[in-house]
Write a protein that holds these residues in place. Sequence first.
Motif, mmCIF file in Angstrom:
data_model
loop_
_atom_site.group_PDB
_atom_site.id
_atom_site.type_symbol
_atom_site.label_atom_id
_atom_site.label_comp_id
_atom_site.label_asym_id
_atom_site.label_seq_id
_atom_site.Cartn_x
_atom_site.Cartn_y
_atom_site.Cartn_z
ATOM 1 N N SER A 1 -7.423 3.973 7.412
ATOM 2 C CA SER A 1 -6.922 2.666 7.879
ATOM 3 C C SER A 1 -8.181 1.581 7.250
ATOM 4 O O SER A 1 -8.058 0.319 7.376
ATOM 5 N N GLU B 1 6.052 7.583 12.790
ATOM 6 C CA GLU B 1 4.381 7.947 12.719
ATOM 7 C C GLU B 1 4.309 9.544 12.883
ATOM 8 O O GLU B 1 3.199 9.905 12.746
ATOM 9 N N ASN C 1 6.073 11.540 10.998
ATOM 10 C CA ASN C 1 6.367 11.920 9.664
ATOM 11 C C ASN C 1 8.000 12.669 9.875
ATOM 12 O O ASN C 1 8.251 13.285 8.830
ATOM 13 N N SER D 1 -3.947 2.099 0.748
ATOM 14 C CA SER D 1 -3.928 3.305 1.210
ATOM 15 C C SER D 1 -2.621 4.581 0.729
ATOM 16 O O SER D 1 -1.423 3.808 0.423
ATOM 17 N N ARG E 1 -0.811 6.500 1.884
ATOM 18 C CA ARG E 1 0.198 6.695 2.943
ATOM 19 C C ARG E 1 0.221 4.974 3.447
ATOM 20 O O ARG E 1 -0.265 4.860 4.434
ATOM 21 N N ALA F 1 1.912 1.568 4.736
ATOM 22 C CA ALA F 1 2.900 0.970 5.730
ATOM 23 C C ALA F 1 3.531 -0.124 5.476
ATOM 24 O O ALA F 1 3.344 -1.039 4.800
ATOM 25 N N THR G 1 7.152 -0.292 12.587
ATOM 26 C CA THR G 1 6.565 -0.031 11.415
ATOM 27 C C THR G 1 7.080 1.301 10.744
ATOM 28 O O THR G 1 7.058 2.419 11.740
ATOM 29 N N TRP H 1 6.031 4.368 7.337
ATOM 30 C CA TRP H 1 5.323 4.647 6.320
ATOM 31 C C TRP H 1 5.838 5.510 5.048
ATOM 32 O O TRP H 1 7.062 5.842 5.399
ATOM 33 N N TYR H 2 5.360 5.431 3.884
ATOM 34 C CA TYR H 2 5.831 5.955 2.846
ATOM 35 C C TYR H 2 4.801 6.358 1.911
ATOM 36 O O TYR H 2 3.506 5.912 1.854
#
Length: 322
Positions: free
Chosen positions: A18, A210, A212, A288, A290, A292, A315, A317-318
């Motif tokens: 992060s 969060e 996965n 990042s 991963r 967001a 939020t 993630w990808y």
Amino acid sequence: IKMALPKVDIDQPKFDQSTYWGRAKHFFLLTNPLNLLTSSSGLDRAKDIVEKYRAGKPVPECKTIDDVWRAKYLYDSAFHPETGEKQIIIGRMAAQMPMNTLITAGMMTFYKTTPAVVFWQWCNQTFNAIVNYTNRSGTTPISQTQLFTSYCLATGGALGTALSLNRAVKNMNPLVGRLVPLVAVAAANCINIPCMRMQELRNGVVLLDEKNNEVGISKKAAFVGISAVLVSRIAMAMPGMTLTPLLMENLEKRGFLKRFPRLNAPIQTVFCGFVLLFATPLGCAFFSQRAAIKVESLENDVSSAIQKKHPDLETVWYNKGL
């Protein structure tokens, strides 16, 4: 008595992703060119350590958890994360610094004649094609047609840009001419990366929560991720391709290159290598891997579907890619 190794999730990066410096530390280890010196048997030993540790088996080769992390980063530097196959050596991220050092120095040393421009831009795009193929997705692989099309378009774009600009800047300050290769590389990246990842732009990328768990698919996230990769790739090239021309222009004005003309290429190569040693991991760390994105920022239909099933999810993630 030998103490058992602590259990940590080695499938997550060692450092906090992060923060920029956490990502930079991660990529310094992953892109370390010294990883290329490890023998094939050494890489197989690293793979064996990682697999045994994941399975909860004893790892007598490792005395501390840091030994496990060293094996994990060595493993990640050489094996495909999805297929597990050992990657082509010059296509690995650890090869970015030495290969780009030679190619970048060549583009900036021999930029005045058409044959030299054609040769070095061809070398650069051939190397890029190998890197893109080596780091292709295991679930949505790049087809040979897609790879060849991207290669031809990127090479054509780079050559067209470089040759056109060389003619345009003939009567300008020599420093401007030295910067032409950077513009050509940037133009090629703008063609190459979207072409290589066209399937993601057409079909979208998988969105995760969060934990996965898959929650949707978004074309907008694909566009944002690919744009970030494009910025990172250009950012990696910029320091070496801007600072080196400034150095060489200064040496030329001082008369150093007139006295020692044979040092032109060696100086550019060494200086490029030094800059790229830092620019490669620092450029990768801009964003990042991963990534967001806010649910409300997605396409209306995707956002509505996620909010309906997961009302508390703000939020997602990808995988942005590299």
